[in-house]
Motif scaffolding. Sequence first.
Motif, mmCIF file in Angstrom:
data_model
loop_
_atom_site.group_PDB
_atom_site.id
_atom_site.type_symbol
_atom_site.label_atom_id
_atom_site.label_comp_id
_atom_site.label_asym_id
_atom_site.label_seq_id
_atom_site.Cartn_x
_atom_site.Cartn_y
_atom_site.Cartn_z
ATOM 1 N N UNK A 124 4.474 -0.118 1.328
ATOM 2 C CA UNK A 124 3.510 0.162 0.179
ATOM 3 C C UNK A 124 2.094 -0.741 0.453
ATOM 4 N N UNK A 125 2.293 -2.060 0.772
ATOM 5 C CA UNK A 125 1.146 -2.860 0.517
ATOM 6 C C UNK A 125 0.350 -2.693 1.834
ATOM 7 N N UNK A 126 0.937 -2.216 3.049
ATOM 8 C CA UNK A 126 0.195 -1.962 4.174
ATOM 9 C C UNK A 126 -0.842 -0.749 3.724
ATOM 10 N N UNK A 127 -0.163 0.409 3.135
ATOM 11 C CA UNK A 127 -0.924 1.492 2.703
ATOM 12 C C UNK A 127 -2.004 1.261 1.857
ATOM 13 N N UNK A 128 -1.700 0.424 1.070
ATOM 14 C CA UNK A 128 -2.780 0.122 -0.054
ATOM 15 C C UNK A 128 -3.960 -0.812 0.679
ATOM 16 N N UNK A 129 -3.533 -1.673 1.545
ATOM 17 C CA UNK A 129 -4.579 -2.245 2.172
ATOM 18 C C UNK A 129 -5.455 -1.532 3.072
ATOM 19 N N UNK A 130 -4.839 -0.498 3.832
ATOM 20 C CA UNK A 130 -5.497 0.673 4.653
ATOM 21 C C UNK A 130 -6.447 1.333 3.800
ATOM 22 N N UNK A 131 -5.883 1.570 2.378
ATOM 23 C CA UNK A 131 -6.689 2.585 1.553
ATOM 24 C C UNK A 131 -8.150 1.579 1.083
ATOM 25 N N UNK A 132 -7.987 0.448 0.944
ATOM 26 C CA UNK A 132 -8.985 -0.557 0.587
ATOM 27 C C UNK A 132 -9.924 -0.592 1.866
ATOM 28 N N UNK A 136 -11.421 3.823 -0.279
ATOM 29 C CA UNK A 136 -10.615 4.382 -1.538
ATOM 30 C C UNK A 136 -10.880 3.688 -2.692
ATOM 31 N N UNK A 137 -11.035 4.401 -3.918
ATOM 32 C CA UNK A 137 -11.355 3.865 -5.198
ATOM 33 C C UNK A 137 -9.962 3.610 -5.846
ATOM 34 N N UNK A 138 -9.129 4.655 -6.090
ATOM 35 C CA UNK A 138 -7.821 4.503 -6.477
ATOM 36 C C UNK A 138 -6.619 5.254 -5.979
ATOM 37 N N UNK A 139 -5.459 5.499 -6.585
ATOM 38 C CA UNK A 139 -4.314 5.885 -5.927
ATOM 39 C C UNK A 139 -3.828 6.798 -6.800
ATOM 40 N N UNK A 140 -2.811 7.677 -6.476
ATOM 41 C CA UNK A 140 -2.288 8.692 -7.191
ATOM 42 C C UNK A 140 -0.623 8.850 -6.761
ATOM 43 N N UNK A 141 0.095 8.853 -7.672
ATOM 44 C CA UNK A 141 1.474 8.924 -7.681
ATOM 45 C C UNK A 141 2.122 9.727 -8.407
ATOM 46 N N UNK A 142 2.868 10.688 -8.120
ATOM 47 C CA UNK A 142 3.900 11.854 -8.863
ATOM 48 C C UNK A 142 5.093 11.751 -9.080
ATOM 49 N N UNK A 143 5.735 11.765 -10.408
ATOM 50 C CA UNK A 143 7.032 11.836 -10.644
ATOM 51 C C UNK A 143 6.961 13.070 -11.506
ATOM 52 N N UNK A 166 1.436 -3.125 -8.843
ATOM 53 C CA UNK A 166 0.954 -3.357 -7.377
ATOM 54 C C UNK A 166 -0.239 -2.886 -7.095
ATOM 55 N N UNK A 167 -0.758 -1.691 -7.334
ATOM 56 C CA UNK A 167 -1.940 -1.220 -6.926
ATOM 57 C C UNK A 167 -3.107 -1.851 -7.613
ATOM 58 N N UNK A 168 -3.099 -2.128 -8.653
ATOM 59 C CA UNK A 168 -4.293 -3.074 -9.467
ATOM 60 C C UNK A 168 -4.217 -4.190 -8.791
ATOM 61 N N UNK A 169 -3.212 -4.766 -8.233
ATOM 62 C CA UNK A 169 -3.424 -6.496 -7.555
ATOM 63 C C UNK A 169 -4.119 -6.032 -6.275
ATOM 64 N N UNK A 171 -6.874 -4.293 -6.221
ATOM 65 C CA UNK A 171 -8.153 -3.813 -6.582
ATOM 66 C C UNK A 171 -8.432 -2.456 -6.618
ATOM 67 N N UNK A 172 -7.380 -1.408 -6.545
ATOM 68 C CA UNK A 172 -7.464 -0.201 -6.733
ATOM 69 C C UNK A 172 -7.010 0.478 -8.089
ATOM 70 N N UNK A 173 -7.573 1.595 -8.512
ATOM 71 C CA UNK A 173 -7.118 2.197 -9.637
ATOM 72 C C UNK A 173 -6.043 3.046 -9.561
ATOM 73 N N UNK A 174 -4.946 2.817 -10.377
ATOM 74 C CA UNK A 174 -4.001 3.933 -10.224
ATOM 75 C C UNK A 174 -3.852 5.104 -11.247
ATOM 76 N N UNK A 175 -3.661 6.144 -10.534
ATOM 77 C CA UNK A 175 -3.609 7.339 -11.523
ATOM 78 C C UNK A 175 -2.112 7.606 -11.514
ATOM 79 N N UNK A 176 -1.517 7.181 -12.809
ATOM 80 C CA UNK A 176 -0.237 7.451 -13.270
ATOM 81 C C UNK A 176 0.148 8.856 -13.479
ATOM 82 N N UNK A 177 1.102 9.582 -12.958
ATOM 83 C CA UNK A 177 1.128 10.769 -13.081
ATOM 84 C C UNK A 177 2.811 11.296 -13.264
#
Length: 297
Positions: A124-132, A136-143, A166-169, A171-177
């Motif tokens: 996850x951390x590697x993916x978020x670093x790549x997104x930054x 990328x402004x934010x992320x989305x995760x679905x359950x 973790x996402x906020x840490x 600097x990204x905006x999480x979309x909670x889904x």
Amino acid sequence: MSKEKQTEQMTNGGGFVAALDQSGGSTPKALALYGVEADAYNGEAEMFDQIHAMRTRIIKSDAFTGARVVGAILFEMTMDRDVDGVPTAQYLWDSCGVVPFLKIDKGLADEANGVQLMKPIDGLDTLLEKAVSKGIFGTKMRSVINQASSKGIKANVAQQFELAGDILAHGLMPIVEPEININMEDKSDAEDMLRDAILASLDMVPEGQQVMLKLTLPEAANQYKALVDHPKVMRVVALSGGYNRDEANRRLSENSGMIASFSRALTEGLSAQQSEAEFDATLDASVGSIHAASVAG
């Protein structure tokens, strides 16, 4: 400067979020609806070439601009690809004025207590670093919630907000889904439980930070108004969840402050066989109707 502009657009922009994030499991169906059958590609690599061509056609259409589409959610492979030689997220913002988000979940675990939590997100951390690094402004995760189970819904929301931290840490905006299954018999009961569980979790979000919420269109109008108005919520977006576009738009227009984040309802009626003029006209009508429903409240 773009981060400030993107924050302003996502907070106050009059429009909706396009969900262009079909992953491996949902791509064949999305392509079939677009008129590209399984015999038109050979293997996964060609399948993803086809879906990227569809997304590129949408993104490059004159109908797809920040005037009505405030944001777009991308699949990781789409983020890693280009549009006209420009990385997709950069193209979205620089050429379209559309804020880019990234889908980060890796699918659903087996159902327990009436819900399906997210599978672990390895790396996850590697993916978020790549997104930054990709802009990328934010992320989305679905359950998913399949039953009005208080225990299950609380566990579902807890997992979502733990990841949001973790996402906020980064600097990204999480979309909670936490998606509610539209076919549930006790859907309205589940919506009461979900609203209350989210409100409790928002109390634990640090002051000065915000999340976004992506929620199934509810049975009762303004069911989620307390979430729309919450100071720790940047925006509440609605998923169509299997409703067709007309029904999704009707429900959305009854919910003040919610905006759309549609996938299938957005691409409904688009076809690989259409001419550019036909495609653009169909997409323009779709974008127009979803935009109108998003700003109706």
